[in-house]
Design a protein around this motif. Sequence first.
Motif, PDB file in Angstrom:
ATOM      1  N   ASP A   1       0.884  -1.175   0.000  1.00  9.43           N
ATOM      2  CA  ASP A   1       0.000   0.000   0.000  1.00  9.43           C
ATOM      3  C   ASP A   1       0.920   1.223   0.000  1.00  9.43           C
ATOM      4  N   PRO A   2       1.255   1.768  -1.167  1.00  8.98           N
ATOM      5  CA  PRO A   2       2.363   2.725  -1.253  1.00  8.98           C
ATOM      6  C   PRO A   2       2.067   4.119  -0.714  1.00  8.98           C
ATOM      7  N   TYR A   3       0.775   4.519  -0.652  1.00  6.79           N
ATOM      8  CA  TYR A   3       0.454   5.900  -0.268  1.00  6.79           C
ATOM      9  C   TYR A   3      -0.605   5.920   0.829  1.00  6.79           C
ATOM     10  N   ASP A   4      -0.560   6.970   1.641  1.00  2.00           N
ATOM     11  CA  ASP A   4      -1.615   7.144   2.631  1.00  2.00           C
ATOM     12  C   ASP A   4      -2.734   8.005   2.051  1.00  2.00           C
ATOM     13  N   GLY A   5      -3.714   8.358   2.884  1.00  2.00           N
ATOM     14  CA  GLY A   5      -4.864   9.109   2.404  1.00  2.00           C
ATOM     15  C   GLY A   5      -4.548  10.499   1.919  1.00  2.00           C
ATOM     16  N   ASP A   6      -3.419  11.017   2.338  1.00  2.00           N
ATOM     17  CA  ASP A   6      -3.008  12.351   1.902  1.00  2.00           C
ATOM     18  C   ASP A   6      -2.070  12.298   0.710  1.00  2.00           C
ATOM     19  N   GLY A   7      -1.886  11.115   0.143  1.00  2.00           N
ATOM     20  CA  GLY A   7      -1.019  10.991  -1.014  1.00  2.00           C
ATOM     21  C   GLY A   7       0.456  10.931  -0.681  1.00  2.00           C
ATOM     22  N   GLN A   8       0.769  10.775   0.613  1.00  3.95           N
ATOM     23  CA  GLN A   8       2.165  10.675   1.010  1.00  3.95           C
ATOM     24  C   GLN A   8       2.639   9.231   0.891  1.00  3.95           C
ATOM     25  N   ARG A   9       3.874   9.053   0.437  1.00  5.50           N
ATOM     26  CA  ARG A   9       4.415   7.703   0.280  1.00  5.50           C
ATOM     27  C   ARG A   9       4.688   7.086   1.643  1.00  5.50           C
ATOM     28  N   THR A  10       4.204   5.853   1.819  1.00  6.39           N
ATOM     29  CA  THR A  10       4.410   5.143   3.081  1.00  6.39           C
ATOM     30  C   THR A  10       5.158   3.827   2.895  1.00  6.39           C
TER      31      THR A  10
ATOM     32  N   TYR B   1      12.128   4.438   6.859  1.00  3.56           N
ATOM     33  CA  TYR B   1      12.414   3.606   5.699  1.00  3.56           C
ATOM     34  C   TYR B   1      11.091   3.180   5.104  1.00  3.56           C
ATOM     35  N   ARG B   2      11.114   2.785   3.851  1.00 13.53           N
ATOM     36  CA  ARG B   2       9.877   2.358   3.199  1.00 13.53           C
ATOM     37  C   ARG B   2      10.193   1.366   2.084  1.00 13.53           C
ATOM     38  N   ALA B   3       9.204   0.552   1.780  1.00 12.99           N
ATOM     39  CA  ALA B   3       9.341  -0.425   0.705  1.00 12.99           C
ATOM     40  C   ALA B   3       9.123   0.249  -0.642  1.00 12.99           C
ATOM     41  N   ARG B   4      10.079   0.047  -1.545  1.00 13.52           N
ATOM     42  CA  ARG B   4       9.891   0.506  -2.926  1.00 13.52           C
ATOM     43  C   ARG B   4       8.849  -0.343  -3.635  1.00 13.52           C
ATOM     44  N   ARG B   5       9.054  -1.651  -3.536  1.00 16.28           N
ATOM     45  CA  ARG B   5       8.145  -2.614  -4.155  1.00 16.28           C
ATOM     46  C   ARG B   5       8.372  -3.966  -3.507  1.00 16.28           C
TER      47      ARG B   5
END
Length: 571
Positions: A69-78, A251-255
Amino acid sequence: MSGSAPYPRTVRGTNLFDTDVNLHRLLERRAPHVMERHGERLSDFGAWAGTRLDEQAEYTDRFAPPKLDPYDGDGQRTGRVVFNSDYLDCHQEAYRRGAVGLPYAEGAERVSHAVCFAMGYLLSHADISIHCPVTMTGAVAHVLDTLAPADVRDRYLPEMTRMDGHTKSGGTWATELHGGSDVGATTTRAEQRNDGWRLDGVKWFTSNAGSGLALATARPADFDGRDVAGGRGLGCYLVPSHLDDGSPNHYRARRLKEKAGTRGLATAELDLLGAFAVEMAPPPVGLRVMMAALEYSRIHNAVGSAGMLRRAFLESAGWAFHRTAFGRTLRHYPMVQDQLLDMQMEMEAATALAFESVLAFDAQLQNPEGADWLRLVTALAKYRTAEQCVTACRRSVEMVGGNGYTEEWPTARLYRDCLVTAVWEGPANIQALELLRLVAGRRPGNQIFLARVGAVLSDLPNEAKLPGIADAAEILEGAMEECRAALSYLRGNPEEGPRHGRRLLELMSDTMAAALLLEEAVDELALGDRRKWLVARRFVHKVLAKSDPIGPDADPASAAFDAVLAYEPVD
């Protein structure tokens, strides 16, 4: 297991521990304390693995793998990884049942790690996608317990060893795109700040991407602000998934990787964006700490391969005993009997070799002088069990036939999942290099190996007590002498090691597996049962001597097919 159909049509619904006569006998012989103190716990674990866990594995693999789930409700990358609830429940249930925490339980005598490795063996029958994160959690916990600074150990170890359904699982982040198995090529940066360390870089292959605590390699600048090249310049750091205030770490997952198998396991490419980390070990010992975690995982890889091999054998035997073709059940056809005997033989060899590594691990905790034998037998076990696991899982598809190739049957998932065992924590070439360090350099691994096989040879009975043993002993002794000559040559010509390392790995692992089966056979002969001797004899002739002639001299295991397959005594 007696009668005309000693195996159910399929494994699901069975108790994977209670039905494992071979494992029972191995533990009773080599680790009786495990059976005495934890037999009931392992039985409960085997019942759960054969039912609820196996059902979840199929559901997750086919219908509900992890998603990014790459983005939150505000369109920010998570880069948030989402799992289905059944997978999460089973993952925590493994910890609740003690698959990692038992050796660290407070207020009780510390449990042998053999119990946890046995649980890993059972997990892999049903779901390697659960076994993998349990493995890494155990590896990180082991490193925290034995190598971490006291304050780090006391702060984080309890979070990984709790058994209340809220365990933080582990990860090991070492692989980078440009380095692969060459961990010393790490380019992830570590910078010390007032509130701790911060990591920046990309980790290319991070299994258990939803882990709560992960070990990561990174390269800090030395006190002069310079980089130290290679593995000596690496530190090892503990990276929590969340900060103390509950917010996600940086940190975050690219894919997520799209893999051939282990689809239930989230494996990601991770961007470390100033991720907060705690120093476990500075250079030059950081790589050694990470390797201690990977070595622990290699033992789990071996028991996991043995467990998957047994599942492949059980599915094949169940099909053969219940499927009718051309008017007879498949188990009556000689070629099918040969296939089943070979799979069972390799399964018992894999189990013996894997648990030799397990017992060496427990012994080394008590006596560090056993470290060389632990590393050596782990390299042999990791290599050979994975090779045979892949062969067995392929044969199980063939045995079941068209159904076995479909996703409705567990053999298709087994075949996809088994492929990971060959590459997880170092493929065969890496194990060969590890072996060479132990036997063809300054370490005394060659002497330790030859002494272990020699001890088995010296304990074999004579021909009068066991007809046929002289041939088997001669073959094993010949293999040992071949090992001795190869080891002598490579110690005198170390530059030839990289050319011959893989062949040496195969020769020594085959020899060790044969020795262990013969050792087991001697113990069971003392109880009046020749069944294991028939299995060991078949292995020695077919694998070590590479003798499988067409002619009138049938292998005696074939003549006793029903008893051998059903683990019934053979007089």
